[in-house]
Motif scaffolding. Structure first.
Motif, PDB file in Angstrom:
ATOM      1  N   THR A  12       0.843  -1.190   0.000  1.00 37.65           N
ATOM      2  CA  THR A  12       0.000   0.000   0.000  1.00 37.65           C
ATOM      3  C   THR A  12       0.880   1.242   0.000  1.00 37.65           C
ATOM      4  N   LYS A  13       0.640   2.115  -0.943  1.00 40.30           N
ATOM      5  CA  LYS A  13       1.476   3.305  -1.106  1.00 40.30           C
ATOM      6  C   LYS A  13       1.358   4.256   0.079  1.00 40.30           C
ATOM      7  N   CYS A  14       0.175   4.374   0.635  1.00 42.74           N
ATOM      8  CA  CYS A  14      -0.017   5.324   1.732  1.00 42.74           C
ATOM      9  C   CYS A  14       0.793   4.958   2.964  1.00 42.74           C
ATOM     10  N   SER A  15       0.819   3.676   3.301  1.00 41.96           N
ATOM     11  CA  SER A  15       1.461   3.260   4.548  1.00 41.96           C
ATOM     12  C   SER A  15       2.729   2.448   4.345  1.00 41.96           C
ATOM     13  N   LEU A  68      -6.744   3.833  -1.774  1.00 41.42           N
ATOM     14  CA  LEU A  68      -5.513   4.321  -1.154  1.00 41.42           C
ATOM     15  C   LEU A  68      -4.697   5.184  -2.111  1.00 41.42           C
ATOM     16  N   ASP A  69      -4.686   4.836  -3.394  1.00 39.26           N
ATOM     17  CA  ASP A  69      -3.994   5.671  -4.388  1.00 39.26           C
ATOM     18  C   ASP A  69      -4.653   7.045  -4.490  1.00 39.26           C
ATOM     19  N   GLN A  72      -3.806   9.105  -1.424  1.00 39.67           N
ATOM     20  CA  GLN A  72      -2.440   9.605  -1.490  1.00 39.67           C
ATOM     21  C   GLN A  72      -2.344  10.803  -2.437  1.00 39.67           C
ATOM     22  N   LYS A  73      -2.973  10.702  -3.599  1.00 35.42           N
ATOM     23  CA  LYS A  73      -2.907  11.796  -4.570  1.00 35.42           C
ATOM     24  C   LYS A  73      -3.606  13.055  -4.059  1.00 35.42           C
ATOM     25  N   TYR A  76      -1.692  13.847   0.067  1.00 38.84           N
ATOM     26  CA  TYR A  76      -0.255  13.872   0.333  1.00 38.84           C
ATOM     27  C   TYR A  76       0.501  14.770  -0.635  1.00 38.84           C
ATOM     28  N   SER A  77      -0.201  15.574  -1.395  1.00 40.36           N
ATOM     29  CA  SER A  77       0.435  16.322  -2.475  1.00 40.36           C
ATOM     30  C   SER A  77       1.049  17.653  -2.050  1.00 40.36           C
ATOM     31  N   ARG A  82      -2.438  18.239   3.182  1.00 42.24           N
ATOM     32  CA  ARG A  82      -2.073  17.547   4.427  1.00 42.24           C
ATOM     33  C   ARG A  82      -2.812  18.151   5.619  1.00 42.24           C
TER      34      ARG A  82
END
Length: 147
Positions: A12-15, A68-69, A72-73, A76-77, A82
């Motif tokens: 998972t990209k987020c975590s 989750l993608d 994140q986009k 988290y950008s 945030r």
């Protein structure tokens, strides 16, 4: 050959979490291959493995990776996004959905009214976050870049 876990991109990209997905994908691959071998009478082809194991895994966990993608986009950008994410984490519904999703490894929620309310809160938090957050600082390290 069957790629599983990190080698298959099941992180998972987020975590950065991948232990559960490595174990689950390994088990699913092994079960699919054993079934395709028909009691040891044949070796499955790469195409057969992809049509079974990978398709089954993607069907089961694809929506989770998609959500989750997207998270994140969206969050988290930059600093404003945030800030919005931090504010949303105050919501009991967000906390419960996050906990349940982490626990069960699938996107939870599924309360249409609360999900719609969360969408409105998300938009409001993003607008507020962008309005109050300082711009991201420019990062430049030309000395390191030359190495």
């Amino acid at each position: 050959m069957a790629l599983v876990g990190d080698a298959a991109g099941y992180v998972t990209k987020c975590s950065g979490e991948g232990i559960y997905f490595a174990a689950k994908s390994g088990r699913m691959a092994a079960e699919a291959i054993v079934k395709l071998m028909e009691g040891g009478k044949r070796l499955p082809t790469q195409t057969e493995i992809e049509r079974t194991y990978i398709a089954d895994y993607d069907k089961l966990y694809g929506p989770t990776y998609t959500v989750l993608d997207i998270l994140q986009k969206v969050f988290y950008s930059n600093n404003g996004a945030r800030e919005a994410f931090v504010e949303l984490c105050n919501s009991k519904y967000v906390q419960q959905v996050t906990f349940d999703s982490y626990l069960y490894k699938k996107v939870q929620g599924n309360n249409p009214l609360d999900d719609l309310k969360l969408l409105g809160e998300t938009i409001g938090c993003l607008i507020k976050g962008y309005a109050i957050a300082e711009p991201d600082a420019e990062f430049s390290n030309p000395v390191e870049s030359l190495k």
